[in-house]
Scaffold this motif. Structure first.
Motif, PDB file in Angstrom:
ATOM      1  N   LYS A 130       7.679  -0.205  -3.093  1.00  0.00           N
ATOM      2  CA  LYS A 130       6.261  -0.427  -3.349  1.00  0.00           C
ATOM      3  C   LYS A 130       5.472   0.092  -2.163  1.00  0.00           C
ATOM      4  O   LYS A 130       5.625  -0.392  -1.032  1.00  0.00           O
ATOM      5  CB  LYS A 130       5.955  -1.913  -3.572  1.00  0.00           C
ATOM      6  N   GLU A 131       4.644   1.086  -2.395  1.00  0.00           N
ATOM      7  CA  GLU A 131       3.910   1.740  -1.315  1.00  0.00           C
ATOM      8  C   GLU A 131       2.559   1.065  -1.108  1.00  0.00           C
ATOM      9  O   GLU A 131       1.827   0.801  -2.063  1.00  0.00           O
ATOM     10  CB  GLU A 131       3.731   3.224  -1.631  1.00  0.00           C
ATOM     11  N   LEU A 132       2.257   0.793   0.147  1.00  0.00           N
ATOM     12  CA  LEU A 132       1.003   0.136   0.520  1.00  0.00           C
ATOM     13  C   LEU A 132       0.173   1.086   1.367  1.00  0.00           C
ATOM     14  O   LEU A 132       0.677   1.716   2.293  1.00  0.00           O
ATOM     15  CB  LEU A 132       1.293  -1.138   1.317  1.00  0.00           C
ATOM     16  N   GLU A 188       3.371 -10.376  -3.821  1.00  0.00           N
ATOM     17  CA  GLU A 188       4.445  -9.861  -4.676  1.00  0.00           C
ATOM     18  C   GLU A 188       5.389 -10.990  -5.084  1.00  0.00           C
ATOM     19  O   GLU A 188       5.819 -11.072  -6.239  1.00  0.00           O
ATOM     20  CB  GLU A 188       5.214  -8.765  -3.935  1.00  0.00           C
ATOM     21  N   ALA A 189       5.710 -11.873  -4.142  1.00  0.00           N
ATOM     22  CA  ALA A 189       6.597 -13.001  -4.439  1.00  0.00           C
ATOM     23  C   ALA A 189       5.970 -13.944  -5.462  1.00  0.00           C
ATOM     24  O   ALA A 189       6.637 -14.398  -6.407  1.00  0.00           O
ATOM     25  CB  ALA A 189       6.918 -13.756  -3.151  1.00  0.00           C
ATOM     26  N   VAL A 312      12.784  -5.222  -4.063  1.00  0.00           N
ATOM     27  CA  VAL A 312      11.549  -4.490  -3.789  1.00  0.00           C
ATOM     28  C   VAL A 312      11.396  -4.308  -2.279  1.00  0.00           C
ATOM     29  O   VAL A 312      11.484  -5.280  -1.517  1.00  0.00           O
ATOM     30  CB  VAL A 312      10.319  -5.234  -4.348  1.00  0.00           C
ATOM     31  N   TYR A 313      11.174  -3.078  -1.860  1.00  0.00           N
ATOM     32  CA  TYR A 313      10.885  -2.766  -0.462  1.00  0.00           C
ATOM     33  C   TYR A 313       9.390  -2.486  -0.323  1.00  0.00           C
ATOM     34  O   TYR A 313       8.846  -1.627  -1.018  1.00  0.00           O
ATOM     35  CB  TYR A 313      11.682  -1.541  -0.010  1.00  0.00           C
ATOM     36  N   MET A 314       8.743  -3.213   0.585  1.00  0.00           N
ATOM     37  CA  MET A 314       7.318  -3.044   0.836  1.00  0.00           C
ATOM     38  C   MET A 314       7.158  -2.049   1.984  1.00  0.00           C
ATOM     39  O   MET A 314       7.452  -2.364   3.144  1.00  0.00           O
ATOM     40  CB  MET A 314       6.681  -4.386   1.193  1.00  0.00           C
ATOM     41  N   ILE A 315       6.676  -0.847   1.690  1.00  0.00           N
ATOM     42  CA  ILE A 315       6.594   0.211   2.684  1.00  0.00           C
ATOM     43  C   ILE A 315       5.153   0.714   2.773  1.00  0.00           C
ATOM     44  O   ILE A 315       4.565   1.117   1.764  1.00  0.00           O
ATOM     45  CB  ILE A 315       7.524   1.393   2.331  1.00  0.00           C
ATOM     46  N   MET A 360       7.191   1.727  -7.182  1.00  0.00           N
ATOM     47  CA  MET A 360       6.405   0.639  -7.759  1.00  0.00           C
ATOM     48  C   MET A 360       5.016   0.731  -7.157  1.00  0.00           C
ATOM     49  O   MET A 360       4.845   0.576  -5.941  1.00  0.00           O
ATOM     50  CB  MET A 360       7.041  -0.715  -7.427  1.00  0.00           C
ATOM     51  N   HIS A 361       4.051   0.994  -7.967  1.00  0.00           N
ATOM     52  CA  HIS A 361       2.688   1.204  -7.456  1.00  0.00           C
ATOM     53  C   HIS A 361       1.947  -0.125  -7.379  1.00  0.00           C
ATOM     54  O   HIS A 361       2.123  -0.996  -8.224  1.00  0.00           O
ATOM     55  CB  HIS A 361       1.930   2.182  -8.357  1.00  0.00           C
TER      56      HIS A 361
END
Length: 362
Positions: A130-132, A188-189, A312-315, A360-361
């Motif tokens: 998931k790109e931030l 997200e959680a 899910v990786y928050m990047i 994941m957008h």
């Protein structure tokens, strides 16, 4: 006549100027008094291909006896000499992968692989990135405090010529990024919990170094204050928690339907625990060791787990965050290629685990 060594990836020869680990020295001494030995591990290549050398050496295999640490690294781990840094002799980078077909053939008589996908009862797991988008103002603030560009591009003399000082500055930047991402990870959680999941939220930082956990809890408190009817229980599993209290909190997370979230440090909560009550894992930040992430991902992917699991990786788009993400997955691809004996990295990319990571957008 038979000695069994479990968690064999801990028996590591450091090489270079660093001393071998205590577990490696213990295993080496014990091997002098045993005729047969099995080394068991779920992650034989904990970080880099060079990690395999210690296992070959302990088992007196030709790859560990006929070739020393340096020769093995130069031949199979893409070894190359890096520029000399003040106060250090020229270091060697063993972060690559070369001659994999040969390594696979030469090690086939001592390595027995069993893959998770071949084990009955282990569910499918889907990975997401998931790109931030980090505002320029935030990136500028971090730059003002700790530097203006990627620390890899800085002149090392700016920090007195010490590589560890540069690393400390870089970790501060990554810590700032992790704290900025923390509220988004909580969001997200919460979304996953509302969809019916139990969730594990990992951070690679300890409160002693970077206080990510307090930011998690602050975001949760804000949510509970705004939506009191949706309040749920959560537990924390950190390095500072005693063994008995950690077991108590894991049981609560597993057995109590009202406990929906586990906040954990990747080293403490990411190894040795069965957390199959959860079906959704989130990584707020990235550790550059593939084995740490594989172990943590597998907390929910256990035998007899009935549901498919999601990770899910928050990047963020901050430069250092992207670089450590790229470094992690480059190493994970190398590990997969080593296991399968694949020499061509470009052809391998088409069906590697990286190709299975879905975007994941927000």
């Amino acid at each position: 006549d038979l000695t069994i060594f479990d968690e064999a990836h801990y028996y590591k020869e450091a090489g270079g100027q660093r001393a071998p680990s205590g577990t490696y020295l213990f295993a080496r001494e014990l091997m002098k008094h045993t005729k047969n030995a099995w080394f068991l591990t779920g992650t034989p290549i904990a970080n880099k291909i060079i990690d395999l050398w210690a296992l070959f050496h302990l088992t007196s295999h030709e790859l560990g006896v006929g070739e020393n640490y340096m020769a093995f690294g130069m031949k199979y781990a893409g070894g190359k000499e890096e520029a000399e840094v003040e106060g250090f002799s020229p270091p060697y980078n063993f972060d690559g992968l070369t001659n994999m077909n040969e390594l696979k053939q030469r090690s086939s008589n001592v390595l027995l692989w069993r893959y998770k996908d071949d084990v009955a009862g282990i569910p499918v797991q889907q990975l997401y990135k998931k790109e931030l988008k980090m505002p320029i103002s935030v990136q500028t603030h971090i730059g003002v405090d700790y530097g203006t560009t990627s620390l890899r591009d800085w002149d090392i003399s700016e920090f007195g010529g010490r590589r560890n000082q540069r690393g400390a500055r870089r970790m501060k930047i990554l810590g700032e990024i992790a704290m900025w991402k923390a509220p988004f990870s909580i969001e997200e959680a919460i979304n996953a919990i509302e969809e019916g999941h139990k969730v594990i939220l990992f951070s690679s930082f300890s409160d002693k170094n970077v206080p990510v956990m307090p930011v998690f809890e602050e975001a949760l408190a804000k949510y509970f204050a705004e939506y009191p009817a949706r309040k749920f229980k959560y537990v924390k599993v950190m390095g500072s928690v005693s063994k008995s209290l950690k077991s108590q909190r894991v049981r609560q997370f597993t057995d109590d339907v009202g406990t929906k979230l586990l906040l954990g440090n990747i080293k403490t909560a990411g190894t040795g625990l069965n957390l199959q009550a959860a079906t959704y894992s989130i990584f707020n930040d990235v550790h550059d060791s593939p084995s740490q992430h594989e172990q943590a991902e597998d907390r929910t992917r256990r035998i007899n787990q009935l549901s498919c699991t999601e990770v899910v990786y928050m990047i963020s788009d901050a430069l250092e965050d992207e670089k450590i993400w790229d470094k992690l997955w480059r190493r994970r691809v190398n590990v997969e290629r080593a296991q399968e004996g694949r020499d061509d990295p470009l052809a391998y990319q088409r069906d590697s685990l990286v190709a299975r990571v879905k975007q994941m957008h927000p």
